[in-house]
Design a protein around this motif. Structure first.
Motif, PDB file in Angstrom:
ATOM      1  N   LEU A 103     -22.984  -6.050  29.051  1.00 44.60           N
ATOM      2  CA  LEU A 103     -23.205  -6.909  30.213  1.00 44.60           C
ATOM      3  C   LEU A 103     -23.751  -8.272  29.811  1.00 44.60           C
ATOM      4  N   LEU A 104     -24.709  -8.290  28.900  1.00 41.82           N
ATOM      5  CA  LEU A 104     -25.334  -9.553  28.506  1.00 41.82           C
ATOM      6  C   LEU A 104     -24.389 -10.454  27.727  1.00 41.82           C
ATOM      7  N   THR A 105     -23.499  -9.877  26.935  1.00 41.28           N
ATOM      8  CA  THR A 105     -22.588 -10.694  26.122  1.00 41.28           C
ATOM      9  C   THR A 105     -21.361 -11.142  26.906  1.00 41.28           C
ATOM     10  N   GLU A 106     -20.937 -10.337  27.864  1.00 40.33           N
ATOM     11  CA  GLU A 106     -19.741 -10.684  28.645  1.00 40.33           C
ATOM     12  C   GLU A 106     -20.042 -11.681  29.760  1.00 40.33           C
ATOM     13  N   ARG A 107     -21.279 -11.698  30.252  1.00 39.05           N
ATOM     14  CA  ARG A 107     -21.619 -12.555  31.401  1.00 39.05           C
ATOM     15  C   ARG A 107     -22.883 -13.352  31.068  1.00 39.05           C
ATOM     16  N   PRO A 108     -22.712 -14.526  30.467  1.00 41.56           N
ATOM     17  CA  PRO A 108     -23.868 -15.303  30.006  1.00 41.56           C
ATOM     18  C   PRO A 108     -24.792 -15.767  31.127  1.00 41.56           C
ATOM     19  N   GLN A 109     -24.309 -15.746  32.363  1.00 44.59           N
ATOM     20  CA  GLN A 109     -25.192 -16.149  33.466  1.00 44.59           C
ATOM     21  C   GLN A 109     -26.247 -15.091  33.772  1.00 44.59           C
ATOM     22  N   ILE A 110     -26.051 -13.890  33.219  1.00 47.08           N
ATOM     23  CA  ILE A 110     -27.036 -12.829  33.410  1.00 47.08           C
ATOM     24  C   ILE A 110     -28.152 -13.003  32.385  1.00 47.08           C
ATOM     25  N   GLY A 111     -29.364 -13.153  32.866  1.00 45.65           N
ATOM     26  CA  GLY A 111     -30.500 -13.317  31.967  1.00 45.65           C
ATOM     27  C   GLY A 111     -31.143 -12.017  31.571  1.00 45.65           C
ATOM     28  N   ALA A 112     -31.037 -11.008  32.433  1.00 40.91           N
ATOM     29  CA  ALA A 112     -31.674  -9.727  32.145  1.00 40.91           C
ATOM     30  C   ALA A 112     -30.916  -8.609  32.842  1.00 40.91           C
ATOM     31  N   VAL A 113     -30.930  -7.449  32.212  1.00 37.63           N
ATOM     32  CA  VAL A 113     -30.325  -6.236  32.761  1.00 37.63           C
ATOM     33  C   VAL A 113     -31.410  -5.172  32.835  1.00 37.63           C
ATOM     34  N   CYS A 114     -31.559  -4.565  34.006  1.00 42.23           N
ATOM     35  CA  CYS A 114     -32.524  -3.490  34.198  1.00 42.23           C
ATOM     36  C   CYS A 114     -31.789  -2.176  34.438  1.00 42.23           C
ATOM     37  N   GLY A 115     -32.421  -1.078  34.059  1.00 40.95           N
ATOM     38  CA  GLY A 115     -31.808   0.226  34.213  1.00 40.95           C
ATOM     39  C   GLY A 115     -32.486   1.078  35.267  1.00 40.95           C
ATOM     40  N   ASN A 116     -31.833   2.182  35.604  1.00 41.05           N
ATOM     41  CA  ASN A 116     -32.318   3.128  36.609  1.00 41.05           C
ATOM     42  C   ASN A 116     -32.724   4.438  35.925  1.00 41.05           C
ATOM     43  N   LEU A 154     -36.772  -0.021  31.527  1.00 38.64           N
ATOM     44  CA  LEU A 154     -35.515  -0.188  30.779  1.00 38.64           C
ATOM     45  C   LEU A 154     -35.047  -1.611  31.046  1.00 38.64           C
ATOM     46  N   LEU A 155     -35.293  -2.508  30.124  1.00 32.55           N
ATOM     47  CA  LEU A 155     -35.036  -3.932  30.349  1.00 32.55           C
ATOM     48  C   LEU A 155     -34.437  -4.569  29.105  1.00 32.55           C
ATOM     49  N   ALA A 156     -33.277  -5.188  29.264  1.00 27.80           N
ATOM     50  CA  ALA A 156     -32.639  -5.899  28.156  1.00 27.80           C
ATOM     51  C   ALA A 156     -32.459  -7.364  28.531  1.00 27.80           C
ATOM     52  N   LEU A 157     -32.767  -8.262  27.591  1.00 24.38           N
ATOM     53  CA  LEU A 157     -32.497  -9.686  27.786  1.00 24.38           C
ATOM     54  C   LEU A 157     -32.295 -10.339  26.429  1.00 24.38           C
ATOM     55  N   ARG A 158     -31.574 -11.451  26.449  1.00 28.04           N
ATOM     56  CA  ARG A 158     -31.328 -12.148  25.194  1.00 28.04           C
ATOM     57  C   ARG A 158     -32.624 -12.788  24.693  1.00 28.04           C
ATOM     58  N   ALA A 159     -32.773 -12.815  23.388  1.00 29.64           N
ATOM     59  CA  ALA A 159     -33.985 -13.368  22.797  1.00 29.64           C
ATOM     60  C   ALA A 159     -34.143 -14.846  23.130  1.00 29.64           C
ATOM     61  N   ASP A 160     -33.027 -15.580  23.221  1.00 31.84           N
ATOM     62  CA  ASP A 160     -33.141 -17.001  23.547  1.00 31.84           C
ATOM     63  C   ASP A 160     -33.596 -17.213  24.990  1.00 31.84           C
ATOM     64  N   VAL A 161     -33.230 -16.294  25.886  1.00 32.52           N
ATOM     65  CA  VAL A 161     -33.695 -16.372  27.267  1.00 32.52           C
ATOM     66  C   VAL A 161     -35.203 -16.095  27.325  1.00 32.52           C
TER      67      VAL A 161
END
Length: 336
Positions: A103-116, A154-161
């Motif tokens: 998700l983070l690599t395909e859609r650069p407008q996404i700054g963070a992805v959270c899980g359930n 459960l949280l993923a975000l790019r290091a540059d963000v």
């Protein structure tokens, strides 16, 4: 192109009972290119020994500083292009990291992805934990999609963000996720996705859960006052209005005592209206558990709605009487 390195940061404080399950799940990820960093926040149990037995890197905070401090320290040691924060009481599903990276690599407008979370607990040891697990799972399912807050278990975000937005506010121990989400949402999209999942070891003691719900509700009040559009206030629909309805229903129970049994219809109608506000959640629970547990779930949810109502009232009082409380989310430069 090579797959980006993912730095998995696991903040931990006294979770020896679950951290082994957390780390085993991370080492079983289908995503191959990752490093695991456990940040121990001065635990007094065997957490560090358990973590080291899995062969992962362990760093320790100099003093107990809370989850913000632990996550910031882990990020400072991370080498990856993507940061993946996983609480030490969560076991991520095998494809969680891979799906978050996609998700983070395909859609650069996404700054963070959270899980359930899955609707069953990681360690099944109380009915209260099973209540909390189903309740939290349903609430997150209802929120899936683009959100304007942050769920950090459960949280993923790019290091540059992360570098751009800045670290978690180290002064905050209970509402650091909401604060960070508010900052992040000004520049990027945040998505809560069902493709990133885990199993959570929720609180299994009532006093711990009541303290957590009370404290977090109270501390959110200055945030709602500062940012009225922030999700979670009365604008969030039936979920919030249930917390308003619960004390009203409780007060109507006094009416038949004062005015006679004929007035018993008033609390009965009020309670029916209260149930109607969260009816989809009760159907969700009933589809998975029997009627006895559903009754327990309804009673426990009513109790926690009363706790939320009292905490919100205390928070509003603090907002009106304390300048320090009103400015809780002001950020002096040295805090960040």
């Amino acid at each position: 192109m090579p797959e980006p390195l993912v730095s998995v940061v696991v903040p931990n404080y006294n979770y020896a009972r679950a951290i082994g399950l957390c780390l085993a799940a991370l080492q079983a990820q289908t995503y191959p290119n990752l490093e695991i960093i456990v940040v121990d926040d001065c635990s007094t149990d065997d957490s560090v020994a358990v973590a080291r037995s899995y062969g992962v890197r362990v760093v320790r905070t100099p003093v107990n500083g809370g989850p913000s401090v632990a996550r910031n320290l882990g990020a400072s040691h991370a080498r990856g292009e993507i940061l993946f924060f996983v609480d030490s009481d969560v076991a991520a599903r095998p494809d969680a990291v891979a799906n978050a990276v996609a998700l983070l690599t395909e859609r650069p407008q996404i700054g963070a992805v959270c899980g359930n979370y899955d609707p069953q607990p990681l360690i099944r040891d109380s009915l209260l934990e099973e209540y909390r697990c189903l309740q939290q799972s349903y609430w997150l399912i209802a929120d899936e999609g683009r959100i304007y807050t942050l769920y950090t278990a459960l949280l993923a975000l790019r290091a540059d963000v992360f570098a751009e937005i800045g670290p978690f506010d180290p002064r905050l121990r209970e509402t650091e996720n909401a604060d960070y989400g508010l900052r992040l949402a000004r520049a990027y999209e945040i998505w809560l996705t069902p493709t990133v999942r885990g199993v959570h070891d929720h609180d299994h003691e009532l006093r711990v859960l009541v303290r957590k719900v009370f404290t977090r509700t109270m501390l959110h009040i200055p945030m709602f006052a500062r940012a009225p559009r922030f999700p979670g206030g009365l604008r969030s629909g039936p979920r919030a209005w249930s917390s308003v309805a619960a004390p009203v229903v409780l007060l109507t129970a006094v009416v038949p005592v004062l005015l006679g049994a004929v007035w018993a219809v008033l609390p009965a109608v009020g309670f029916a209206g209260y149930l109607r506000l969260d009816w989809p959640m009760y159907r969700f629970v009933a589809a998975r558990r029997g009627p006895v547990f559903v009754a327990y779930f309804v009673a426990m949810h009513f109790l926690l709605n009363l706790v939320i109502a009292v905490a919100a009232a205390v928070g509003v009082f603090g907002l009106l009487t304390s300048r320090t409380f009103r400015r809780l989310y002001d950020k002096p430069a040295e805090a960040l």
